[in-house]
Design an enzyme around this catalytic site. Structure first.
Site, PDB file in Angstrom:
ATOM      1  N   ARG A   1     -31.936  23.568  25.710  1.00 51.19           N
ATOM      2  CA  ARG A   1     -33.028  23.928  25.451  1.00 51.19           C
ATOM      3  C   ARG A   1     -33.778  25.103  25.942  1.00 51.19           C
ATOM      4  O   ARG A   1     -33.581  25.249  27.064  1.00 51.19           O
ATOM      5  CB  ARG A   1     -34.049  22.814  25.661  1.00 51.19           C
ATOM      6  CG  ARG A   1     -35.558  23.061  25.149  1.00 51.19           C
ATOM      7  CD  ARG A   1     -36.425  23.577  26.131  1.00 51.19           C
ATOM      8  NE  ARG A   1     -37.740  23.660  25.608  1.00 51.19           N
ATOM      9  CZ  ARG A   1     -38.816  24.116  26.403  1.00 51.19           C
ATOM     10  NH1 ARG A   1     -38.587  24.537  27.615  1.00 51.19           N
ATOM     11  NH2 ARG A   1     -40.015  24.238  25.962  1.00 51.19           N
TER      12      ARG A   1
ATOM     13  N   GLY B   1     -37.363  27.500  26.121  1.00 51.01           N
ATOM     14  CA  GLY B   1     -38.717  27.500  25.619  1.00 51.01           C
ATOM     15  C   GLY B   1     -39.110  28.995  25.288  1.00 51.01           C
ATOM     16  O   GLY B   1     -38.357  29.824  24.992  1.00 51.01           O
ATOM     17  N   ASP B   2     -40.539  29.177  25.285  1.00 50.28           N
ATOM     18  CA  ASP B   2     -41.092  30.236  24.952  1.00 50.28           C
ATOM     19  C   ASP B   2     -40.987  31.683  26.045  1.00 50.28           C
ATOM     20  O   ASP B   2     -41.027  32.610  25.714  1.00 50.28           O
ATOM     21  CB  ASP B   2     -42.693  30.206  24.630  1.00 50.28           C
ATOM     22  CG  ASP B   2     -43.475  29.757  25.844  1.00 50.28           C
ATOM     23  OD1 ASP B   2     -43.228  28.644  26.539  1.00 50.28           O
ATOM     24  OD2 ASP B   2     -44.459  30.389  26.325  1.00 50.28           O
TER      25      ASP B   2
ATOM     26  N   THR C   1     -48.123  30.314  29.575  1.00 48.37           N
ATOM     27  CA  THR C   1     -47.443  28.938  30.153  1.00 48.37           C
ATOM     28  C   THR C   1     -48.055  27.838  29.098  1.00 48.37           C
ATOM     29  O   THR C   1     -49.318  27.583  28.868  1.00 48.37           O
ATOM     30  CB  THR C   1     -48.132  28.880  31.439  1.00 48.37           C
ATOM     31  OG1 THR C   1     -47.532  27.433  32.028  1.00 48.37           O
ATOM     32  CG2 THR C   1     -49.658  28.983  31.763  1.00 48.37           C
ATOM     33  N   GLY C   2     -47.173  26.841  29.008  1.00 48.43           N
ATOM     34  CA  GLY C   2     -47.539  25.969  28.085  1.00 48.43           C
ATOM     35  C   GLY C   2     -46.592  25.231  27.385  1.00 48.43           C
ATOM     36  O   GLY C   2     -45.460  25.435  27.701  1.00 48.43           O
TER      37      GLY C   2
ATOM     38  N   THR D   1     -44.759  27.368  34.552  1.00 44.41           N
ATOM     39  CA  THR D   1     -44.131  28.576  34.329  1.00 44.41           C
ATOM     40  C   THR D   1     -44.767  29.450  35.288  1.00 44.41           C
ATOM     41  O   THR D   1     -46.096  28.911  35.601  1.00 44.41           O
ATOM     42  CB  THR D   1     -44.531  29.081  33.014  1.00 44.41           C
ATOM     43  OG1 THR D   1     -43.911  28.083  31.990  1.00 44.41           O
ATOM     44  CG2 THR D   1     -43.590  30.559  32.870  1.00 44.41           C
TER      45      THR D   1
ATOM     46  N   GLY E   1     -43.908  25.275  25.125  1.00 43.02           N
ATOM     47  CA  GLY E   1     -43.032  26.461  24.611  1.00 43.02           C
ATOM     48  C   GLY E   1     -42.988  26.186  23.233  1.00 43.02           C
ATOM     49  O   GLY E   1     -42.912  27.203  22.337  1.00 43.02           O
TER      50      GLY E   1
END
Length: 363
Positions: A255, A257-258, A278-279, A227, A281
């Site tokens: 899908r 993510g966060d 960032t990671g 990200t 999600g």
């Protein structure tokens, strides 16, 4: 001397003494005031100047010196420097934190080095689906887009959603229709193609094999996230956060993510802090990471170092949530914690030095 003359003399004497006393008092008062000097003026200017700060990230994960060539490392550091400078110039000129985070993120979106915009990863079907979000700390206004496939700058579209619609999040074809309404640049999905990302998808498919949930969970972390983001405080005291991503390599079924989820991957509130994450999600969504950090500042009186470290290392890490965040508070303090081997990151506070780092052992 006659009576009248005596009276006149006494009166004049009293008036003269009074005037003399006044003059002496005035002179004393004037002599007690220090002369203005350039050093005093300079000190006042520094004291009265409002703080400003910016931090950016380009993703966290398995980033080691052993996996990085000198040329590639130099390219990453140069692009991070370019992005931080783009935002810093706006802040130093008295511009808004909103404009600063957009400018910084767009530099990273335009680079094939990062998983956002041009460098976005491939979906399972060998396409690109992009997400982005932005939040204004002055009023908690927010905008987000998800699953867009032809928008050159997803973060620019997220801002339009925030400023020009009554909604917070738009997705897919509807978001792109909204982009056309506001004349944002569209590109063919192939614009986001890069050889390195395509090779990563092929390696992932080989490694995944049976495609079941257990196999997917055992994938190397480099396939799972990436990200870019920016957070900033401007001289007007306003915070902003922005995040943009291509999501996970090989993602399926639309899908999300966060990154575009307000409170999970992106959050800003003038009363506490601004965060871009960032990671992995799914964990950042379930634990509402960005908002949780700022809530600890608001309700527990924590500073951003304590709040950020607690969430990243004590809340996420034990349950398998890997990644990191960048945080800035209302005083211009910056913190960038992560629990992986590295995180592409940079920051600058006021006119101070630029800090650029990649590996975990870099302060």
């Amino acid at each position: 001397m006659g009576l009248f003359s005596s009276f006149s003399f006494a009166t004049n004497k009293r008036v003269g003494l009074s005037l003399l006393a006044t003059a002496c008092f005035t002179a004393a008062a004037c002599s007690s005031a220090p002369e203005p000097s350039s050093s005093v003026a300079a000190k006042a200017t520094v004291t009265e100047a409002a703080p400003f700060a910016i931090a950016i990230h380009g993703g966290a994960g398995t980033i080691t010196r052993a996996s990085m060539t000198p040329a590639r490392e130099r390219a990453y550091r140069e692009k991070l420097a370019e992005a931080i400078a783009a935002g810093q110039q706006i802040l130093a000129a008295g511009g808004t934190s909103m404009d600063a985070v957009i400018a910084a993120v767009q530099v990273l979106e335009d680079s094939p080095l990062f998983n956002a915009g041009r460098g976005a990863v491939y979906t399972w079907d060998e396409q690109h689906e992009l997400d982005a979000a932005i939040m204004d700390g002055s009023n908690r206004a927010a905008g987000a887009v998800t699953g867009v496939t032809t928008i050159k700058s997803p973060i620019a579209l997220a801002r339009k959603v925030m400023e020009e619609s009554v909604h917070v999040m738009l997705s897919g074809a509807g978001a792109e229709e909204f982009a056309d309404l506001h004349q944002l640049e569209r590109v063919d999905n192939s614009y986001f193609n890069t050889e390195a990302r395509f090779d990563a998808l092929q390696r992932m498919k080989q490694q995944l094999g049976s495609q079941d949930k257990t196999a997917w969970q055992q994938l190397d972390a480099r396939f799972k996230y990436g990200t870019v983001g920016a957070v900033a405080l401007d001289t007007h005291g306003n915070l902003a956060a922005a995040t943009s991503t291509g999501g996970m390599t090989g993602k399926r079924y639309g899908r999300i993510g966060d990154s575009p989820v307000i409170g999970a991957g992106t959050w800003a509130d003038n009363g506490s802090c601004a965060v871009s994450a960032t990671g992995h999600g799914e964990y950042f969504i379930k634990y509402q990471v960005a908002a949780d950090i700022c809530a600890r500042v608001t309700y527990q009186g924590k500073d951003i170092v304590s709040a950020g470290d607690t969430v990243i290392h004590e809340v996420l890490m034990p349950v398998g949530g890997t990644g990191g965040v960048i945080i800035v508070d209302g005083q211009g303090k910056v913190h960038m914690p992560f629990n992986t081997e590295g995180m592409y990151r940079a920051s600058q506070q006021g006119d101070g030095p630029v800090h650029i780092a990649i590996y975990a052992d870099e302060n």
